[in-house]
Design a protein around this motif. Structure first.
Motif, mmCIF file in Angstrom:
data_model
loop_
_atom_site.group_PDB
_atom_site.id
_atom_site.type_symbol
_atom_site.label_atom_id
_atom_site.label_comp_id
_atom_site.label_asym_id
_atom_site.label_seq_id
_atom_site.Cartn_x
_atom_site.Cartn_y
_atom_site.Cartn_z
ATOM 1 N N ASP A 31 -64.435 -47.928 6.829
ATOM 2 C CA ASP A 31 -64.317 -46.623 7.500
ATOM 3 C C ASP A 31 -65.620 -46.254 8.202
ATOM 4 O OD1 ASP A 31 -61.734 -46.409 6.550
ATOM 5 O OD2 ASP A 31 -62.208 -44.993 4.937
ATOM 6 N N ALA A 32 -66.747 -46.583 7.563
ATOM 7 C CA ALA A 32 -68.057 -46.269 8.145
ATOM 8 C C ALA A 32 -68.307 -47.079 9.415
ATOM 9 C CB ALA A 32 -69.170 -46.519 7.125
ATOM 10 N N VAL A 33 -67.834 -48.333 9.448
ATOM 11 C CA VAL A 33 -67.984 -49.153 10.655
ATOM 12 C C VAL A 33 -67.056 -48.623 11.756
ATOM 13 C CG1 VAL A 33 -67.875 -51.474 11.646
ATOM 14 C CG2 VAL A 33 -68.739 -51.175 9.345
ATOM 15 N N VAL A 34 -65.851 -48.194 11.382
ATOM 16 C CA VAL A 34 -64.930 -47.599 12.367
ATOM 17 C C VAL A 34 -65.571 -46.356 12.995
ATOM 18 C CG1 VAL A 34 -62.723 -46.405 12.675
ATOM 19 C CG2 VAL A 34 -62.805 -48.479 11.303
ATOM 20 N N SER A 35 -66.188 -45.515 12.162
ATOM 21 C CA SER A 35 -66.757 -44.256 12.669
ATOM 22 C C SER A 35 -68.090 -44.467 13.383
ATOM 23 C CB SER A 35 -66.957 -43.263 11.523
ATOM 24 O OG SER A 35 -68.050 -43.666 10.712
ATOM 25 N N GLY A 36 -68.704 -45.634 13.159
ATOM 26 C CA GLY A 36 -70.014 -45.888 13.763
ATOM 27 C C GLY A 36 -71.167 -45.502 12.855
ATOM 28 N N ALA A 37 -70.854 -45.048 11.635
ATOM 29 C CA ALA A 37 -71.912 -44.696 10.678
ATOM 30 C C ALA A 37 -72.634 -45.935 10.151
ATOM 31 C CB ALA A 37 -71.320 -43.924 9.503
ATOM 32 N N LEU A 38 -71.977 -47.095 10.246
ATOM 33 C CA LEU A 38 -72.530 -48.376 9.806
ATOM 34 C C LEU A 38 -72.239 -49.383 10.908
ATOM 35 C CD1 LEU A 38 -73.771 -49.896 7.317
ATOM 36 C CD2 LEU A 38 -71.420 -50.275 6.533
ATOM 37 N N ALA A 39 -73.172 -50.315 11.133
ATOM 38 C CA ALA A 39 -72.985 -51.251 12.240
ATOM 39 C C ALA A 39 -72.097 -52.444 11.860
ATOM 40 C CB ALA A 39 -74.345 -51.752 12.740
ATOM 41 N N PHE A 40 -72.343 -53.054 10.669
ATOM 42 C CA PHE A 40 -71.651 -54.283 10.282
ATOM 43 C C PHE A 40 -71.148 -54.209 8.843
ATOM 44 C CE2 PHE A 40 -72.944 -57.958 13.176
ATOM 45 C CZ PHE A 40 -73.400 -57.157 14.211
ATOM 46 N N THR A 41 -70.055 -54.935 8.575
ATOM 47 C CA THR A 41 -69.650 -55.222 7.207
ATOM 48 C C THR A 41 -68.933 -56.575 7.213
ATOM 49 O OG1 THR A 41 -68.619 -54.336 5.201
ATOM 50 C CG2 THR A 41 -67.382 -54.049 7.241
ATOM 51 N N THR A 42 -68.655 -57.095 6.016
ATOM 52 C CA THR A 42 -67.896 -58.340 5.866
ATOM 53 C C THR A 42 -66.738 -58.035 4.927
ATOM 54 O OG1 THR A 42 -70.143 -59.185 5.512
ATOM 55 C CG2 THR A 42 -68.415 -60.813 5.821
ATOM 56 N N ASP A 43 -65.519 -58.419 5.313
ATOM 57 C CA ASP A 43 -64.383 -58.103 4.449
ATOM 58 C C ASP A 43 -63.265 -59.113 4.677
ATOM 59 O OD1 ASP A 43 -62.736 -56.720 2.603
ATOM 60 O OD2 ASP A 43 -63.525 -54.794 3.279
ATOM 61 N N GLY A 44 -62.203 -58.990 3.871
ATOM 62 C CA GLY A 44 -61.102 -59.944 3.913
ATOM 63 C C GLY A 44 -60.011 -59.575 4.904
ATOM 64 N N ALA A 45 -59.068 -60.496 5.060
ATOM 65 C CA ALA A 45 -57.976 -60.308 6.016
ATOM 66 C C ALA A 45 -57.054 -59.169 5.606
ATOM 67 C CB ALA A 45 -57.187 -61.609 6.151
ATOM 68 N N ALA A 46 -56.868 -58.970 4.297
ATOM 69 C CA ALA A 46 -55.967 -57.906 3.832
ATOM 70 C C ALA A 46 -56.511 -56.543 4.247
ATOM 71 C CB ALA A 46 -55.792 -57.980 2.321
ATOM 72 N N ALA A 47 -57.827 -56.362 4.124
ATOM 73 C CA ALA A 47 -58.452 -55.086 4.496
ATOM 74 C C ALA A 47 -58.277 -54.817 5.985
ATOM 75 C CB ALA A 47 -59.928 -55.101 4.129
ATOM 76 N N LEU A 48 -58.479 -55.852 6.798
ATOM 77 C CA LEU A 48 -58.317 -55.681 8.244
ATOM 78 C C LEU A 48 -56.846 -55.569 8.625
ATOM 79 C CD1 LEU A 48 -60.843 -57.857 10.254
ATOM 80 C CD2 LEU A 48 -60.510 -55.404 10.354
ATOM 81 N N GLY A 49 -55.993 -56.255 7.863
ATOM 82 C CA GLY A 49 -54.544 -56.184 8.113
ATOM 83 C C GLY A 49 -54.018 -54.771 7.959
ATOM 84 N N ALA A 50 -54.702 -53.957 7.144
ATOM 85 C CA ALA A 50 -54.305 -52.555 6.988
ATOM 86 C C ALA A 50 -54.555 -51.783 8.284
ATOM 87 C CB ALA A 50 -55.080 -51.916 5.836
#
Length: 330
Positions: free
Chosen positions: A82-101
């Motif tokens: 959520d922080a990367v979506v809002s621009g509060a954070l620049a980068f993160t690393t996550d799995g396909a399920a999280a992005l699939g949401a």
């Protein structure tokens, strides 16, 4: 998350938002990029970030300063996404399920028996179909995927049943994560899919609430599942991806030269991470054997065949027509 810690995180996020590209005090020209991560410092994925940071700092002459925040310091995976979506954070690393949401068709990259090996999965990152998904993610959510990294190969474990082919899975109570493709895979094998949260898995296995589970070797080892599972069945059914995710506006704040330096460093870091994780996985089979597990090399084709017959048509609407075939053929 409790109210106090959530407020602290949000306040921290706001500060991060203000500081994603603020000049650092020590170097007037430095661009600070903060990278949040759920995994501990000891995991190759976090070590990858630090390698990327070192290369970027050197090649940019100190203009770019990547700072890693491992071990969930900045909140849960969802908080960081959520922080990367809002621009509060620049980068993160996550799995396909999280992005699939956020973009349902992206769940295809974690589909069973799609990838031949980790290199095939990495190759998908430079394919036109991946580029199209990426552009959709940018337009819908303001996120861009910069790399697909290897997170491990998933295998089956069983408590007391020696499984050598999918035929022996009939009626088997298989714990799966609460994800539709995992449930469909279990059902294709004839198993009874039983969704259980990971933090309840050890107890469920020890009490016989389920007969077995499936996960990558590092997860099986770190969760001490060898204590409650006798057999490790090397099905290799899912080659699990993890994605480097960036805020698109943050990327656009970089010059073309600095963006090229960043992209090259990420490609090099991901290549190192994939090799290191594979090396660790190879050693873990011996570790789990020493811990008392019996290793079974099953008839993999018997597991693969029903999954490939059933899942691509079942999820064609979600993944997009022809997506599976295009990725499989890369």
């Amino acid at each position: 998350m409790h109210g106090g810690s959530r407020r602290t995180f949000l306040a921290g996020s706001a500060a991060l938002g203000a500081g994603v590209f603020m000049p650092a005090i020590a170097k007037a020209q430095a661009t600070v990029i903060r990278w949040g991560e759920m995994l501990p410092q000891s995991h190759p994925q976090v070590q990858m970030i630090d390698r990327i940071a070192a290369e970027v700092k050197e090649k940019s002459g100190g203009r770019i300063d990547i700072q890693s925040f491992p071990n969930g310091q900045l909140g849960s995976g969802k908080d960081m996404m959520d922080a990367v979506v809002s621009g509060a954070l620049a980068f993160t690393t996550d799995g396909a399920a999280a992005l699939g949401a956020l973009l349902p068709q992206l769940s295809v990259i974690e589909a069973p028996y799609l990838w031949r090996d980790a290199a095939h999965m990495t190759k998908a990152g430079s394919s036109p179909i991946f580029a199209k998904m990426n552009e959709e993610l940018v337009s819908r959510r303001g996120l861009r995927m910069l790399a697909i990294t290897y997170y491990g190969k998933r295998h089956l474990t069983t408590g007391n049943k020696e499984v050598r082919s999918a035929a022996e899975m009939a009626g088997f109570k298989l714990r799966v994560p609460p994800v539709d493709t995992f449930r469909a895979m279990a059902e294709a094998w004839g198993a009874r899919a039983t969704p259980i949260n990971f933090n309840e898995l050890y107890l469920a296995l020890s009490q016989g609430a389920v007969d077995g589970q499936e996960n990558p070797l590092p997860t099986i080892h770190s969760a001490k599942l060898a204590e409650v599972q006798k057999y490790l069945v090397l099905t290799g059914h899912i080659i699990t991806p993890r994605l480097v995710i960036a805020n698109e506006a943050a990327l656009k704040g970089l010059s073309a030269e600095d963006r090229a330096i960043l992209d090259a460093a990420i490609a090099n870091g991901a290549q190192w991470q994939d090799a290191e994780l594979s090396r660790q996985e190879g050693a873990l089979i011996g570790t789990l054997k020493t811990a008392g597990m019996t290793i079974i090399e099953p008839d993999v084709e018997s597991f693969r065949k029903p999954v490939l017959e059933q899942l691509p048509p079942k999820f064609e609407e979600k993944w997009g027509k022809g997506t599976w075939d295009t990725l499989a053929a890369l």
